[in-house]
Enzyme design. Structure first.
Site, mmCIF file in Angstrom:
data_model
loop_
_atom_site.group_PDB
_atom_site.id
_atom_site.type_symbol
_atom_site.label_atom_id
_atom_site.label_comp_id
_atom_site.label_asym_id
_atom_site.label_seq_id
_atom_site.Cartn_x
_atom_site.Cartn_y
_atom_site.Cartn_z
ATOM 1 N N LYS A 1 -7.272 -0.724 11.548
ATOM 2 C CA LYS A 1 -6.689 -1.200 10.281
ATOM 3 C C LYS A 1 -5.484 -0.326 9.927
ATOM 4 O O LYS A 1 -4.459 -0.825 9.449
ATOM 5 C CB LYS A 1 -7.750 -1.166 9.177
ATOM 6 C CG LYS A 1 -7.350 -1.838 7.887
ATOM 7 C CD LYS A 1 -6.566 -0.968 6.931
ATOM 8 C CE LYS A 1 -6.241 -1.686 5.627
ATOM 9 N NZ LYS A 1 -5.442 -0.860 4.717
ATOM 10 N N ASP B 1 3.990 -14.488 11.848
ATOM 11 C CA ASP B 1 2.638 -14.892 11.464
ATOM 12 C C ASP B 1 1.682 -13.704 11.658
ATOM 13 O O ASP B 1 1.224 -13.430 12.768
ATOM 14 C CB ASP B 1 2.233 -16.085 12.368
ATOM 15 C CG ASP B 1 0.853 -16.615 12.052
ATOM 16 O OD1 ASP B 1 0.084 -15.946 11.335
ATOM 17 O OD2 ASP B 1 0.528 -17.704 12.562
ATOM 18 N N HIS C 1 -2.212 9.707 -1.125
ATOM 19 C CA HIS C 1 -2.357 8.402 -1.779
ATOM 20 C C HIS C 1 -2.225 8.521 -3.281
ATOM 21 O O HIS C 1 -1.700 7.640 -3.941
ATOM 22 C CB HIS C 1 -3.747 7.825 -1.467
ATOM 23 C CG HIS C 1 -3.741 6.922 -0.284
ATOM 24 N ND1 HIS C 1 -4.578 5.856 -0.171
ATOM 25 C CD2 HIS C 1 -2.982 6.908 0.820
ATOM 26 C CE1 HIS C 1 -4.340 5.237 0.970
ATOM 27 N NE2 HIS C 1 -3.385 5.862 1.584
ATOM 28 N N GLU D 1 0.828 -1.221 0.000
ATOM 29 C CA GLU D 1 0.000 0.000 0.000
ATOM 30 C C GLU D 1 0.860 1.268 0.000
ATOM 31 O O GLU D 1 1.744 1.417 0.848
ATOM 32 C CB GLU D 1 -0.919 -0.013 1.234
ATOM 33 C CG GLU D 1 -1.870 1.169 1.262
ATOM 34 C CD GLU D 1 -2.929 1.046 2.361
ATOM 35 O OE1 GLU D 1 -3.357 -0.083 2.665
ATOM 36 O OE2 GLU D 1 -3.317 2.086 2.908
HETATM 37 C C1 MEV Z 1 -5.969 2.957 4.997
HETATM 38 O O1 MEV Z 1 -5.208 1.802 4.662
HETATM 39 C C2 MEV Z 1 -5.906 3.212 6.489
HETATM 40 C C3 MEV Z 1 -6.790 4.336 6.990
HETATM 41 O O2 MEV Z 1 -8.132 4.125 6.566
HETATM 42 C C4 MEV Z 1 -6.687 4.338 8.497
HETATM 43 C C5 MEV Z 1 -7.665 5.256 9.198
HETATM 44 O O3 MEV Z 1 -8.731 5.561 8.639
HETATM 45 O O4 MEV Z 1 -7.345 5.649 10.336
HETATM 46 C C6 MEV Z 1 -6.383 5.687 6.423
#
Ligand code: MEV
Length: 433
Positions: free
Chosen positions: A267, A283, A381, A83
């Site tokens: 995430k 892992d 991004h 990513e």
């Molecule tokens: C994207 O991979 C991760 C985000 O969505 C984390 C977040 O929203 O805090 C940008």
């Protein structure tokens, strides 16, 4: 290769120059560097010994996050991730943490939990008591199953027994074996020990031992990291440092209060955590399972991190999550890139690795919150996304940036446009290389 490498930033170097810079900073041998870079990494033959039906190996981009100061030590952090923005985000936030000392991190002892499900027990409460009374005998029997861990001071530490009353099949017993796995991830040690202990547990309880498996909710093996950020270092674009700080706290409050937001917030943390876990051959499914189960430990899924304002007006961040990573055994030993990654970080224990990973998770979280609380994440991004599209269209060398920059300028980041630009720039008068 260009001569003046020092004044340029790491990200401005080309691939080979970056490798040489990593070599200069880390002392990795040329072989280790090449392994890290995937040039003589895992072979298909090695893969064939690792999994069934192997047909080859699968590659991911490997980047180095810079600026990490963890417990006073400078660390180059290897991150395996596809990513865009993750490595840059972690590096940038690690830089912002430096004026107030970087990251402080710690771990609890490397104690894993092994579970034994015991069915068909006539009086579960009485059987539970018999197991607890036999604690010394059970621990002694468990002590000799892994001589290597025993030699390094690991081994069984305790047992816990619960009666699960309200289950779809009625009551049964659950025995937890608490086991110090030292520098291993521990799954093998735990599972072997549980299997060898099962006949004794069956004898003591008069029941039938069913599952014998470690728990990925490794809530006794926690890693914690924290850092303090000055508001002036957070200032960004038209946003003052105080605005950014308060925006980050408000963004965290959203995750703290709402599971829908917490899942995405966590995430973002795992973007950093997993990248290091993967780079070191650990892992990541185990780490993911542990992190999310831990985030739900109160009964309501919430944020793994906490962001606040301190008395001086600084932004303080902290994180706590299970971190069952090892530096011995498994892929950490077999995978040449994983070995090189561990050496790059100079970690001498699983605890130290866990501390660095927690720090990276916190940095990654801040990078996402800072972007979300200000300009949004799409701008950052987009330029890397555009590079990916340009490369996928067949651009190489400096053409990748040139095509990507043009697509971002045009706000037209599409494969067709990349192909057109590639054709245009590849005309003899605009060819670059
Ligand atoms: C994207 O991979 C991760 C985000 O969505 C984390 C977040 O929203 O805090 C940008």
């Amino acid at each position: 290769m260009k001569a003046e490498t020092t004044p340029r930033k790491f990200y401005e170097l080309d691939l080979e120059e970056r490798l040489q810079e990593v070599r200069r900073l880390s002392g990795l041998s040329p072989e280790e560097l090449h392994a890290l870079a995937g040039q003589n990494g895992l072979t298909a033959e090695q893969a064939d010994h690792m999994i069934e039906n192997a047909v080859g190996v699968y590659a991911l981009p490997l980047g180095i996050a810079r600026n990490f100061l963890v417990n006073g030590r400078e660390i180059l952090v290897p991150m395996a991730i596809e990513e865009p923005s993750v490595v840059a985000g972690a590096s940038f936030m690690a830089r912002l943490a430096r004026p107030l000392g970087g990251f402080r991190a710690e771990t609890t002892p490397p104690e894993m939990i092994g579970q034994m499900q015991i069915l068909e027990v006539s009086d579960p409460q009485a059987a539970r008591q018999r197991l607890l009374d036999a604690r010394a005998e059970l621990l002694e029997a468990a002590a000799n199953t892994d001589p290597v861990l025993k030699k390094y001071g690991g081994g069984p530490r305790d047992i816990e027994v619960r009666v699960l009353e309200d289950t779809p099949i009625g009551p049964f017993l659950v025995l937890h074996l608490i086991y110090d796995v030292r520098d291993a991830m521990g799954a093998n040690a735990i599972n072997t020990t549980l299997e060898s202990l099962a006949p004794l547990a069956a004898r003591i309880t008069g029941g039938r031992v069913h599952l014998r498996i470690l728990s990925n909710l490794a809530d006794r093996r926690l890693a914690r990291a924290s850092a303090v950020f000055r508001p002036q270092d957070l200032a960004f674009d038209r946003f003052s440092g105080e605005e950014v700080r308060d925006g980050i706290i408000a963004a965290w409050a959203f995750a703290a209060a709402d599971p829908y937001r917490a899942a995405t917030h966590n995430k973002g943390i795992m973007n950093g955590v997993d990248a290091v876990v993967i780079a070191t051959g650990n892992d990541w499914r185990a780490i993911e399972a542990g992190a999310h189960a831990y985030a739900a430990r109160s009964g309501r899924y919430t944020s793994l991190s906490t962001w606040r304002r301190d008395a001086e007006g600084n932004l303080t961040g902290s994180i706590e999550l299970p971190m069952a990573v090892g530096i011995i055994g498994g892929a950490t030993r077999v995978h040449p890139a994983a070995r090189a990654a561990l050496k790059l970080m100079g970690v001498s224990s699983a605890a130290e690795l866990a501390q660095i990973i927690a720090a990276v998770g916190l940095a990654q979280n801040l990078a996402a919150l800072r972007a979300l609380a200000t300009e949004g994440i799409q701008r950052g991004h987009m330029s890397l996304h555009a590079r990916q599209i340009a490369a996928a269209a067949g651009a190489e060398g400096s053409l990748v940036s040139r095509i990507a920059d043009q697509m971002v300028k045009e706000q037209n980041i599409r494969a067709e446009r990349a192909a057109e630009l590639l054709k245009e720039y590849n005309q003899p008068e605009s060819a670059e290389s």
